[in-house]
Write an enzyme that holds these catalytic residues in place. Structure first.
Site, PDB file in Angstrom:
ATOM      1  N   LEU A 138      16.451   5.289  -2.587  1.00 47.11           N
ATOM      2  CA  LEU A 138      17.128   4.077  -2.130  1.00 47.11           C
ATOM      3  C   LEU A 138      16.600   2.793  -2.770  1.00 47.11           C
ATOM      4  O   LEU A 138      17.440   1.974  -3.100  1.00 47.11           O
ATOM      5  CB  LEU A 138      17.333   3.853  -0.644  1.00 47.11           C
ATOM      6  CG  LEU A 138      17.980   4.953  -0.001  1.00 47.11           C
ATOM      7  CD1 LEU A 138      17.954   4.600   1.512  1.00 47.11           C
ATOM      8  CD2 LEU A 138      19.551   4.980  -0.218  1.00 47.11           C
ATOM      9  N   GLY A 182       8.811   0.597  -3.886  1.00 45.67           N
ATOM     10  CA  GLY A 182       8.169  -0.237  -3.511  1.00 45.67           C
ATOM     11  C   GLY A 182       6.727  -0.452  -4.194  1.00 45.67           C
ATOM     12  O   GLY A 182       6.573   0.239  -5.121  1.00 45.67           O
ATOM     13  N   GLY A 183       5.643  -1.245  -3.791  1.00 43.70           N
ATOM     14  CA  GLY A 183       4.588  -1.418  -4.326  1.00 43.70           C
ATOM     15  C   GLY A 183       3.803   0.025  -4.398  1.00 43.70           C
ATOM     16  O   GLY A 183       3.055   0.256  -5.088  1.00 43.70           O
ATOM     17  N   CYS A 228       8.396   4.984  -2.647  1.00 45.07           N
ATOM     18  CA  CYS A 228       9.734   4.897  -2.904  1.00 45.07           C
ATOM     19  C   CYS A 228      10.340   5.045  -1.587  1.00 45.07           C
ATOM     20  O   CYS A 228       9.837   5.589  -0.322  1.00 45.07           O
ATOM     21  CB  CYS A 228      10.403   5.786  -3.525  1.00 45.07           C
ATOM     22  SG  CYS A 228       9.849   5.859  -5.420  1.00 45.07           S
ATOM     23  N   LYS A 252      10.610   5.539   3.888  1.00 44.00           N
ATOM     24  CA  LYS A 252       9.653   5.074   3.173  1.00 44.00           C
ATOM     25  C   LYS A 252       8.360   5.932   3.217  1.00 44.00           C
ATOM     26  O   LYS A 252       7.501   6.234   3.773  1.00 44.00           O
ATOM     27  CB  LYS A 252       9.361   3.554   3.728  1.00 44.00           C
ATOM     28  CG  LYS A 252       8.256   3.011   2.428  1.00 44.00           C
ATOM     29  CD  LYS A 252       8.180   1.410   2.435  1.00 44.00           C
ATOM     30  CE  LYS A 252       7.477   1.000   4.006  1.00 44.00           C
ATOM     31  NZ  LYS A 252       7.245  -0.392   3.873  1.00 44.00           N
ATOM     32  N   ASP A 270       5.693 -11.837   3.217  1.00 42.87           N
ATOM     33  CA  ASP A 270       6.431 -11.343   2.015  1.00 42.87           C
ATOM     34  C   ASP A 270       7.984 -11.290   2.239  1.00 42.87           C
ATOM     35  O   ASP A 270       8.590 -10.304   1.646  1.00 42.87           O
ATOM     36  CB  ASP A 270       5.792  -9.831   1.818  1.00 42.87           C
ATOM     37  CG  ASP A 270       6.097  -9.314   0.422  1.00 42.87           C
ATOM     38  OD1 ASP A 270       6.390 -10.269  -0.615  1.00 42.87           O
ATOM     39  OD2 ASP A 270       6.223  -8.062   0.237  1.00 42.87           O
TER      40      ASP A 270
END
Length: 460
Positions: free
Chosen positions: A167, A170-171, A174, A189, A286
């Protein structure tokens, strides 16, 4: 509160029942007299005694201003109960007022505590109906109230982490779509926690999210691990992120002006909960359009709490500088000063993205970038230029007065000096009147305004 009502009821009952009876402070009452009072006034002599009796003389020596004789005694008998009643009522009033203040304080504290930090029992109760109807979900352990889901179930649900199920990225990994049951689809995640920073982000997010329940914050459903990999399971947000909607293939075509204002209002409500109602307060650190997710009805929810800081304004000396370029407040970037106003700055950038349809940082050349704030600031304060820089997808679809109001809020949020920025609560109150009632605001549309018509078209 019960004690308060008991005291009131007893007092009223005393007044009503005893109002026709002799006062307990008067002569003849069957009350044990106070020794000091007895030495001065008890018992009063019968009327046949001489007005200059020894008792009267004794009282006169203590109270020279009191007249002797039957008339003086008669007045004394009336004054004493009256004074005693006044003192009693004053004392009782002070006690009742104190109890009322304590009750209000208790109610306020209980309300804030209930909203800021859900108990383990409440969290488990909220998740039980969600998970209880799916037999294939196996609870293999608990970390406090954190639900731990069997890794094999996640692996199977993501089809062994097939690329087509991704989907977003990220850092540290996924986000996958996973089917844990025929009727349950979630987002997972996956974090590669080979590094200490990744492990810390995982633990931080789980620790914060499992305590938080709010309509505008992503729902945490559980976690898992396998080797160096960590997994966090959330509710699935069917319309992805605000970033994807604005800057993806659709270029914001699904986000009308009212919908964008609703998204801004939802995000402000989520931030207000973190800043004002969590104990200790939480700074997201963030906030950006990729971390604001949209459900099937385009309700916005804050996500990705790996960098969030609890009570960061007081304990930020050892916090590593983190964030996303374009959203980081200047005082945090330059001096490492982190406060809730840092989130307000990031919110202002998000508001500019919704308004203008531009990214927070745009490349002018391979080695040159320009921030959205720097580019937009001179034009946001010029009413003749502002309508021309609005996102083409929503241009001429809003009341110009509302456009100027939103631009003014954004300008205040991105002020370089933190003290000039408003609190997120003030921002929220400014946005509520601009969002239609059916979308969660207070705006009641009475008639459609012609495109670009500056006349007011709504009734607040």
């Amino acid at each position: 509160m019960k004690l308060f009502f008991v005291v009131v009821v007893n007092f009223v009952a005393f007044v009503l029942v005893d109002q026709n009876k002799p006062c307990p402070f008067c002569v003849g009452a069957t009350v044990v007299p106070d020794p000091l009072v007895s030495s001065m006034s008890a018992p009063l002599p019968p009327p046949s005694f001489s007005p200059t009796s020894p008792i009267a003389s004794s009282m006169a020596s203590f109270s020279p201003g009191i007249q002797q004789g039957s008339e003086g005694n008669q007045m004394d008998r009336h004054k004493k109960p009256l004074i005693a009643l006044i003192v009693t009522c004053a004392t009782l009033g002070a006690v009742l007022l104190s109890l009322l203040c304590l009750w209000f304080y208790h109610r306020k504290y209980k309300f804030l505590k209930r909203n800021a930090q859900s108990s383990d029992a409440e969290k488990e109760l909220a998740l039980s109906p969600f998970f209880g109807k799916f037999n294939s979900i196996k609870m293999v352990g608990n970390k406090g109230s954190v639900t731990v889901i069997e890794y094999k179930l996640i692996e199977k649900g993501t089809s062994n982490f097939r690329e087509s199920n991704i989907l977003g990225e990220g850092g540290f990994g996924c986000v996958y779509q996973a089917r844990l049951d025929d009727s349950l689809i979630v987002a997972v995640k996956k974090l590669d926690c080979a590094t200490e920073d990744a492990e810390k982000e995982f633990e931080n997010e789980v620790e914060l999210l499992h305590k938080i329940q709010h309509p505008n914050i992503i729902s945490f459903l559980g976690c898992s691990n396998d080797g160096d990999s960590r997994f966090i399971v959330y509710e699935l947000m069917h319309n992805g992120s605000v970033e994807t909607q604005l800057h993806g293939p659709s270029h914001g075509s699904a986000l009308t002006w009212p919908m964008r204002m609703k998204i801004a209002l939802d995000a402000a409500r989520g931030l207000e909960y973190l800043h004002e109602y969590c104990n200790p307060p939480v700074i997201h650190r963030d906030l950006k359009t990729s971390n604001i997710l949209l459900d099937a009805n385009f309700n916005a929810k804050l996500s990705d709490f790996g960098l969030a800081v609890a009570d960061g304004a007081k304990n930020n000396n050892n916090i590593k500088l983190s964030g996303t370029l374009g959203y980081v407040a200047p005082e945090y970037l330059l001096d490492g000063k982190l406060t809730d106003k840092s989130d307000v700055y990031a919110f202002g950038v998000v508001l500019l993205e919704l308004l203008l349809g531009r990214r927070p940082v745009e490349k002018l050349a391979p080695t040159q970038c320009q921030s959205l704030v720097t580019w937009a600031m001179p034009q946001l304060t010029d009413r003749s230029k502002l309508p021309h820089i609005v996102d083409p997808m929503i241009k001429d679809t809003m009341d110009l007065k509302h456009l100027y109001q939103v631009a003014a809020v954004a300008v205040l949020c991105v002020q370089p000096e933190p003290s000039y920025r408003p609190l997120i609560t003030d921002v929220l109150h400014s946005l509520v009147p601009l969002v239609p009632v059916e979308l969660g605001g207070t705006l009641r549309v009475t008639q459609a305004a012609p495109p670009g018509n500056p006349q007011e078209s709504s009734d607040h």
